[in-house]
Design a protein around this motif. Structure first.
Motif, short mmCIF file in Angstrom:
data_model
loop_
_atom_site.label_atom_id
_atom_site.label_comp_id
_atom_site.label_asym_id
_atom_site.label_seq_id
_atom_site.Cartn_x
_atom_site.Cartn_y
_atom_site.Cartn_z
N UNK A 172 1.13 -0.82 0.12
CA UNK A 172 -0.05 -0.28 0.00
C UNK A 172 0.80 1.61 -0.57
N UNK A 173 -0.23 2.27 -0.30
CA UNK A 173 1.20 3.53 -0.48
C UNK A 173 0.08 4.58 -0.26
N UNK A 174 -1.45 4.28 0.86
CA UNK A 174 -2.70 4.74 0.21
C UNK A 174 -2.98 5.05 1.91
N UNK A 175 -3.20 6.01 2.65
CA UNK A 175 -3.62 6.43 3.60
C UNK A 175 -4.61 5.44 4.44
N UNK A 176 -4.05 4.85 5.02
CA UNK A 176 -4.43 3.90 6.35
C UNK A 176 -3.70 2.23 5.81
N UNK A 177 -3.34 2.33 4.76
CA UNK A 177 -3.09 1.10 3.61
C UNK A 177 -4.13 -0.08 3.62
N UNK A 178 -4.19 -1.24 4.19
CA UNK A 178 -4.75 -2.61 4.64
C UNK A 178 -6.70 -2.33 5.49
N UNK A 179 -6.02 -1.54 6.36
CA UNK A 179 -7.19 -1.14 7.47
C UNK A 179 -8.10 -0.14 6.70
#
Length: 494
Positions: free
Chosen positions: A263-270
């Motif tokens: 991930x490279x976006x806010x909050x990732x997997x969660x």
């Protein structure tokens, strides 16, 4: 291995696998007939217009593509180093008066003497992986030399690993990472007779979808390059800006350490799990991810909900990493390097269009929203998260931050209004800044705990840059200047 030895090994390899000259033997796959029917039109649709053009087909083999090219081109020169294969090609396609057939080794200038600036399109399908690294580099230079200014070079290769299921006693094929081909073809510079220099601009790079859908295999990759002058402004400037600044390979990997693997976006997997849940995805649906990054969200959607995902991103570095992360995953995810403002999809192609913290780069959002509306099926859904700003006049520091990044930010309500004016209904525009602040704080705390592991691969400066960036983002949010919005919208059902 020297060139002469390399060619000898490859010649023996193809003698073994071309005794019956069948499609199965050429594609080295028991499913070849089915795959050929699916991939051939897909490959041809990836080419620029060939009507009335001169084409050089390298590694033409038995002519799977030769006849299709000859139907529209002014002239096709089909070349292969296996005499029995090129003879079969001529037997099959020799009735095309605009086609000629040459038995020649592409690595030999004596065998293949093409005039400079004489070819509109150079086409090859599974050729470069049978050449050594040095041979690829040398051929790339000659291909640019042969191509007319603004002409094109297309090639398709197997990357990372074998795709065909045919057994082989030995396999001298070079299953390279896509980054190898990007480097060679991005860096090639060729002198012209007038004293100028030519180079290549990337026009397209994507997975071959026939293999994604039928084999859950993202390793079949094709490229389209255009010959351009080496000096002066080029259309790919923004792409180069991304890949040499915010999204340098080192920068992406740093981001991944704080957002989480993939991930490279806010909050990732969660946050992805929470946000995707609102889409109520159904098996068999088709999703477009605009700004797919390194693919974590796409893999999650495809594997969890059994949907097919097309992930596009302008960053070569992002998509290169996404393709690497796809190795061994058996899911329907296709990646493509593409500019969402210029790419075209057929109307009503997608059930869902999804974008996470990407559209802040897009200056003309209304035009993009109109395209997205067209691409969605009736009843389709749009989900966006994006950086936003307060409706108040921004401080000089925040203005400088926006300018430096080249962002186009709007307040949450204005963002929602743009979607409504583009034809969307049931638009929800939520200010999620408080959640954003919680996520940033959590990411920062977790990252500080991982400092020792981070420093095994990165420098103290890299670590400090991440921490400073997150603290600056937190301050802008807490001061009420930077916002984070979540937007949901529907296209009216038919």
């Amino acid at each position: 291995m020297g060139t002469e030895a390399e060619r000898g090994v490859q010649r023996e390899y193809w003698k073994e696998h071309s005794t019956d000259l069948s499609v199965e033997a050429m594609m080295l796959d028991s499913q070849a007939s089915k795959l050929d029917q699916l991939e051939r039109p897909e490959i041809l649709s990836s080419l620029p217009s060939i009507k009335g053009k001169s084409i050089l087909e390298l590694g033409a083999g038995i002519g799977r593509f030769t006849g299709e090219l000859a139907k529209h081109a002014a002239h096709v020169t089909a070349c292969d180093f296996m005499e029995n294969a090129i003879k079969r090609n001529e037997e099959t396609n020799g009735h095309y008066q605009n086609a000629e057939f040459i038995c020649a080794d592409v690595t030999s200038e004596a065998d293949l003497n093409i005039r400079s600036n004489s070819i509109d399109l150079i086409f090859s399908n599974w050729l470069l992986m049978y050449l050594s690294d040095d041979e690829v580099e040398d051929l790339a230079r000659r291909m640019v030399k042969w191509t007319k200014m603004h002409g094109h070079i297309f090639f398709r290769e197997s990357c990372f690993h074998q795709s065909g299921d045919q057994k082989r006693k030995n396999n001298p094929t070079h299953y390279r990472a896509p980054s190898f081909y990007f480097k060679i073809f991005q860096e090639v510079v060729v002198p012209e007779d007038d004293g100028s220099f030519s180079t290549l601009k990337l026009t397209m790079c994507k997975c071959v979808n026939a293999y994604v859908l039928n084999k859950r295999n993202q390793n079949q990759i094709c490229w389209l390059w255009q010959k351009v002058k080496a000096c002066g402004p080029q259309e790919a400037d923004f792409q180069k800006f991304l890949d040499t600044s915010q999204y340098k390979m080192n920068g992406i990997l740093r981001y991944e350490m704080i957002f989480g693997e993939g991930y490279v976006s806010t909050g990732g997997g969660e946050s992805t799990k929470e946000i995707v849940k609102t889409l109520e995805l159904q098996p068999g649906q088709k999703v477009l991810d605009i700004g797919c990054g390194i693919g974590g969200g796409d893999f999650y959607m495809a594997e969890t909900y059994d949907v097919s995902v097309v992930g596009i991103d302008l960053s070569v570095n992002m998509v290169s990493l996404a393709l690497e992360r796809a190795i061994g995953r058996k899911c329907s995810v296709q990646f493509e390097i593409a500019d969402c403002t210029t790419i075209e999809f057929d109307p009503e192609s997608f059930d869902v269009i999804y974008s996470r913290d990407t559209l802040l780069h897009i200056q003309d959002k209304p035009s993009l929203f109109q395209k997205i509306f067209k691409w969605l099926k009736p009843g389709g859904k749009l989900l966006i998260t994006d950086y936003c700003k307060s409706s108040n006049v921004p401080s000089l520091d925040f203005q400088e931050y926006i300018k430096q990044r080249g962002y186009d930010l709007h307040d949450v309500d204005a963002y929602g209004q743009m979607l409504r004016r583009s034809g969307f209904e049931s638009v929800t525009a939520e200010d999620r800044t408080s959640q954003f602040i919680c996520i940033l704080n959590r990411e920062l705390v977790d990252f500080e705990k991982k400092k020792e592991a981070f420093l095994e691969n990165f420098s103290e400066d890299d670590y400090d840059a991440i921490v400073l960036g997150w603290k600056s983002k937190l301050k802008r949010c807490e001061d009420g200047e930077q916002k984070w919005g979540l937007f949901l919208a529907n296209k009216t059902a038919a």
